[in-house]
Design an enzyme around this catalytic site. Structure first.
Site, PDB file in Angstrom:
ATOM      1  N   ASP A   1     -14.217  -3.893  -7.693  1.00  0.00           N
ATOM      2  CA  ASP A   1     -14.499  -2.531  -7.208  1.00  0.00           C
ATOM      3  C   ASP A   1     -15.927  -2.101  -7.558  1.00  0.00           C
ATOM      4  O   ASP A   1     -16.675  -1.626  -6.706  1.00  0.00           O
ATOM      5  CB  ASP A   1     -13.572  -1.521  -7.913  1.00  0.00           C
ATOM      6  CG  ASP A   1     -12.340  -1.215  -7.090  1.00  0.00           C
ATOM      7  OD1 ASP A   1     -12.011  -2.007  -6.194  1.00  0.00           O
ATOM      8  OD2 ASP A   1     -11.706  -0.175  -7.353  1.00  0.00           O
TER       9      ASP A   1
ATOM     10  N   ILE B   1     -12.789  -0.035  -2.810  1.00  0.00           N
ATOM     11  CA  ILE B   1     -11.514  -0.554  -2.293  1.00  0.00           C
ATOM     12  C   ILE B   1     -10.477   0.541  -2.516  1.00  0.00           C
ATOM     13  O   ILE B   1     -10.102   0.814  -3.660  1.00  0.00           O
ATOM     14  CB  ILE B   1     -11.039  -1.834  -3.004  1.00  0.00           C
ATOM     15  CG1 ILE B   1     -12.096  -2.934  -2.913  1.00  0.00           C
ATOM     16  CG2 ILE B   1      -9.718  -2.333  -2.373  1.00  0.00           C
ATOM     17  CD1 ILE B   1     -11.724  -4.215  -3.642  1.00  0.00           C
ATOM     18  N   ASP B   2     -10.042   1.157  -1.439  1.00  0.00           N
ATOM     19  CA  ASP B   2      -8.954   2.123  -1.568  1.00  0.00           C
ATOM     20  C   ASP B   2      -7.644   1.345  -1.490  1.00  0.00           C
ATOM     21  O   ASP B   2      -7.565   0.322  -0.819  1.00  0.00           O
ATOM     22  CB  ASP B   2      -9.038   3.157  -0.447  1.00  0.00           C
ATOM     23  CG  ASP B   2      -8.027   4.280  -0.646  1.00  0.00           C
ATOM     24  OD1 ASP B   2      -7.870   4.724  -1.796  1.00  0.00           O
ATOM     25  OD2 ASP B   2      -7.386   4.686   0.327  1.00  0.00           O
TER      26      ASP B   2
ATOM     27  N   ASP C   1     -12.130   9.233  -1.514  1.00  0.00           N
ATOM     28  CA  ASP C   1     -11.061   8.788  -0.602  1.00  0.00           C
ATOM     29  C   ASP C   1     -11.231   9.436   0.778  1.00  0.00           C
ATOM     30  O   ASP C   1     -10.931   8.830   1.801  1.00  0.00           O
ATOM     31  CB  ASP C   1      -9.672   9.250  -1.087  1.00  0.00           C
ATOM     32  CG  ASP C   1      -9.251   8.610  -2.392  1.00  0.00           C
ATOM     33  OD1 ASP C   1      -9.434   7.391  -2.545  1.00  0.00           O
ATOM     34  OD2 ASP C   1      -8.708   9.336  -3.260  1.00  0.00           O
TER      35      ASP C   1
ATOM     36  N   GLU D   1     -16.363   5.912  -6.886  1.00  0.00           N
ATOM     37  CA  GLU D   1     -15.209   6.091  -7.741  1.00  0.00           C
ATOM     38  C   GLU D   1     -15.438   5.510  -9.137  1.00  0.00           C
ATOM     39  O   GLU D   1     -14.919   6.011 -10.125  1.00  0.00           O
ATOM     40  CB  GLU D   1     -14.010   5.384  -7.084  1.00  0.00           C
ATOM     41  CG  GLU D   1     -12.767   5.427  -7.921  1.00  0.00           C
ATOM     42  CD  GLU D   1     -11.525   5.001  -7.159  1.00  0.00           C
ATOM     43  OE1 GLU D   1     -11.650   4.398  -6.089  1.00  0.00           O
ATOM     44  OE2 GLU D   1     -10.438   5.270  -7.671  1.00  0.00           O
TER      45      GLU D   1
ATOM     46  N   THR E   1      -6.045  -0.037  -4.210  1.00  0.00           N
ATOM     47  CA  THR E   1      -6.256  -1.228  -5.050  1.00  0.00           C
ATOM     48  C   THR E   1      -4.944  -1.930  -5.393  1.00  0.00           C
ATOM     49  O   THR E   1      -4.915  -3.157  -5.478  1.00  0.00           O
ATOM     50  CB  THR E   1      -6.961  -0.845  -6.379  1.00  0.00           C
ATOM     51  OG1 THR E   1      -7.484   0.457  -6.261  1.00  0.00           O
ATOM     52  CG2 THR E   1      -8.042  -1.822  -6.708  1.00  0.00           C
TER      53      THR E   1
ATOM     54  N   ASP F   1     -15.698   4.737  -1.618  1.00  0.00           N
ATOM     55  CA  ASP F   1     -14.510   4.173  -2.256  1.00  0.00           C
ATOM     56  C   ASP F   1     -14.553   2.673  -1.962  1.00  0.00           C
ATOM     57  O   ASP F   1     -14.293   2.249  -0.843  1.00  0.00           O
ATOM     58  CB  ASP F   1     -13.213   4.802  -1.703  1.00  0.00           C
ATOM     59  CG  ASP F   1     -12.010   4.392  -2.561  1.00  0.00           C
ATOM     60  OD1 ASP F   1     -12.142   3.418  -3.327  1.00  0.00           O
ATOM     61  OD2 ASP F   1     -10.960   5.042  -2.461  1.00  0.00           O
TER      62      ASP F   1
HETATM   63  C1  2IP Z   1      -5.617   5.677  -4.363  1.00  0.00           C
HETATM   64  C2  2IP Z   1      -4.798   4.947  -3.333  1.00  0.00           C
HETATM   65  C3  2IP Z   1      -3.372   5.338  -3.499  1.00  0.00           C
HETATM   66  C4  2IP Z   1      -3.173   6.790  -3.156  1.00  0.00           C
HETATM   67  C5  2IP Z   1      -4.112   7.625  -4.017  1.00  0.00           C
HETATM   68  C6  2IP Z   1      -5.576   7.132  -3.968  1.00  0.00           C
HETATM   69  O1  2IP Z   1      -6.915   5.163  -4.410  1.00  0.00           O
HETATM   70  O2  2IP Z   1      -5.221   5.195  -2.026  1.00  0.00           O
HETATM   71  O3  2IP Z   1      -2.595   4.499  -2.705  1.00  0.00           O
HETATM   72  O4  2IP Z   1      -1.834   7.136  -3.371  1.00  0.00           O
HETATM   73  O5  2IP Z   1      -4.085   8.947  -3.551  1.00  0.00           O
HETATM   74  O6  2IP Z   1      -6.375   7.892  -4.825  1.00  0.00           O
HETATM   75  P1  2IP Z   1      -0.683   6.971  -2.247  1.00  0.00           P
HETATM   76  O7  2IP Z   1      -0.607   5.519  -1.901  1.00  0.00           O
HETATM   77  O8  2IP Z   1       0.529   7.522  -2.878  1.00  0.00           O
HETATM   78  O9  2IP Z   1      -1.202   7.771  -1.089  1.00  0.00           O
HETATM   79  P2  2IP Z   1      -7.299   3.807  -5.288  1.00  0.00           P
HETATM   80  O10 2IP Z   1      -6.409   2.708  -4.861  1.00  0.00           O
HETATM   81  O11 2IP Z   1      -8.726   3.612  -4.867  1.00  0.00           O
HETATM   82  O12 2IP Z   1      -7.123   4.215  -6.709  1.00  0.00           O
HETATM   83 CA    CA Z   2      -9.255   5.446  -3.613  1.00  0.00          CA
END
Ligand code: 2IP
Ligand code: CA
Length: 376
Positions: free
Chosen positions: A53, A154-155, A297, A78, A157, A152
């Site tokens: 990341d 890698i969203d 995000d 992030e 993760t 971001d």
């Molecule tokens: C996270 C990821 C999660 C999400 C959360 C994000 O970012 O997208 O999946 O939760 O809100 O902050 P959910 O899957 O319940 O929507 P990261 O993976 O970058 O920490």
């Molecule tokens: Ca994210």
């Protein structure tokens, strides 16, 4: 529109690094390794995913900052780039002047795993080709001096680490798996906080059945001074709309939305991926009642939504306005101000939850349904 092109290019390089970490054995072993005992205390080994990341974020920062010096100091993400290796040394992960120097720095972070460091350094310093006539034809003069950037790297993760590539979609939406791991980059106006340029890159869009190599796909949007351009067409507002929610969304919210969406409440991982589902027209709204997303995000996807004529609002504020009888369009989320009274990452949370939509005329239906829900 050199800045948009630079953001797309950076997202392509980021996607290559994300794919590489899953495809090259020397890196994949680190990514999925579960450490036990004494090793567990070594932050880098526990957390190679964090290094991936951080590195991706630094590459985007470096490449975009090198092309647009006016943006240096205005590119945020992030992750923090300070890292501690197994020897307790604190190292700053960054892109060095040469591949060799980057490899040497990464080898120190990776406790002298030279093979892994060399692979990553080569990916960091590669030239990623980009041929996109539609992107080349975009002519909007956005001045870098007035922009800042959220990344971001890698969203989703968790899904990136789990790495499932065999999840079946429901109503076109993948509930989990690699499809929800995305690179998100958004540029916003430093003064107004409005999102202006957005890039969403899907590194795991398709897997070649013969080579098993992943192929990606990217999307972009521009919304600036009345000009709206997007790589995607605006999806139609369907007579039978669907909503996409987090798997952990409150039961009260699910119940309140059920009459509006019938059996078409979908669930998916990844905040960015749920926003992408709205952008692609697979859902008319992404509703989130918790403050569990952050500016990094939402900035990029929000810019793409605006490019399509839609947007993203703070759910708590929009509901308060609705209940007070203000039924006009609520203000949209902005990106330039930290939340007061919060510390660390929480300063940049979208505290009131959110609603993402492509058709503004759909938003009142969502607020009407939720306004009567208890406890919201
Ligand atoms: C996270 C990821 C999660 C999400 C959360 C994000 O970012 O997208 O999946 O939760 O809100 O902050 P959910 O899957 O319940 O929507 P990261 O993976 O970058 O920490
Ligand atoms: Ca994210």
């Amino acid at each position: 529109m050199a800045l948009l092109r630079a953001l797309v290019c950076a997202s392509e390089k980021a996607a290559c690094i994300a794919q590489l970490c899953r495809q090259e054995d020397a890196l994949f072993q680190l990514l999925v390794e579960e450490k036990t005992g004494a090793d567990k205390n070594k932050r880098f080994v526990q957390d190679f995913k964090t290094l991936a990341d951080v590195l991706i974020q630094e590459v985007i920062k470096h490449d975009v900052g090198a092309e647009f010096p006016a943006l240096q100091g205005h590119i945020f993400g992030e992750e923090s780039n300070k890292f501690e290796n197994g020897l307790g040394e604190t190292l700053v992960v960054q892109v060095c002047g040469t591949e060799c120097d980057t490899a040497a720095l990464l080898a120190r972070v990776l406790d002298h795993n030279q093979a892994a460091a060399d692979l990553l350094a080569a990916a960091v310093h590669q030239e990623v080709p980009l041929e996109d006539p539609a992107l080349a034809a975009v002519a909007v003069a956005v001045s870098p001096e007035s922009m800042a950037i959220w990344i971001d790297p890698i969203d989703s993760t968790n899904q990136y680490i789990r790495g499932r590539g065999d999840v079946a979609p429901v109503g076109g939406i993948y509930p989990s798996g690699l499809r929800s791991a995305l690179v998100l980059i958004g540029a916003y106006d430093r003064h107004s906080g409005e999102p202006v340029l957005g890039v969403i890159n899907e590194p795991f869009y398709r897997q070649d059945p013969l080579t098993h190599r992943w192929q990606g796909k990217y999307h972009w949007g521009v919304s600036y001074q009345g000009t709206r351009l997007c790589s995607l067409p605006c999806p139609p507002l369907r007579p039978d709309p669907a909503a996409v929610l987090s798997g952990s969304e409150k039961p009260e919210v699910q119940q309140a939305l059920a009459p509006l969406y019938g059996g078409r409440l979908r669930f998916a991982s990844g905040a960015g991926y749920k926003m992408l589902c709205v952008i692609l027209g697979l859902a008319e709204a992404y509703v989130l009642s918790e403050g569990s997303t952050f500016k990094w995000d939402s900035c990029g996807p929000h810019a793409v939504l605006r490019a399509l004529g839609g947007g993203m609002v703070d759910l708590g504020a929009a509901l308060a306005g609705w209940r007070a009888g203000r039924h006009g369009p609520p203000p949209q989320l902005t990106y330039h101000r930290a939340a007061g009274g919060a510390a660390g990452a929480e300063r940049w949370a979208n505290h009131g939850g959110l609603v993402a939509f492509t058709h503004p005329e759909h938003l009142p239906a969502v607020l009407y349904a939720l306004a009567a829900a208890p406890g919201l």
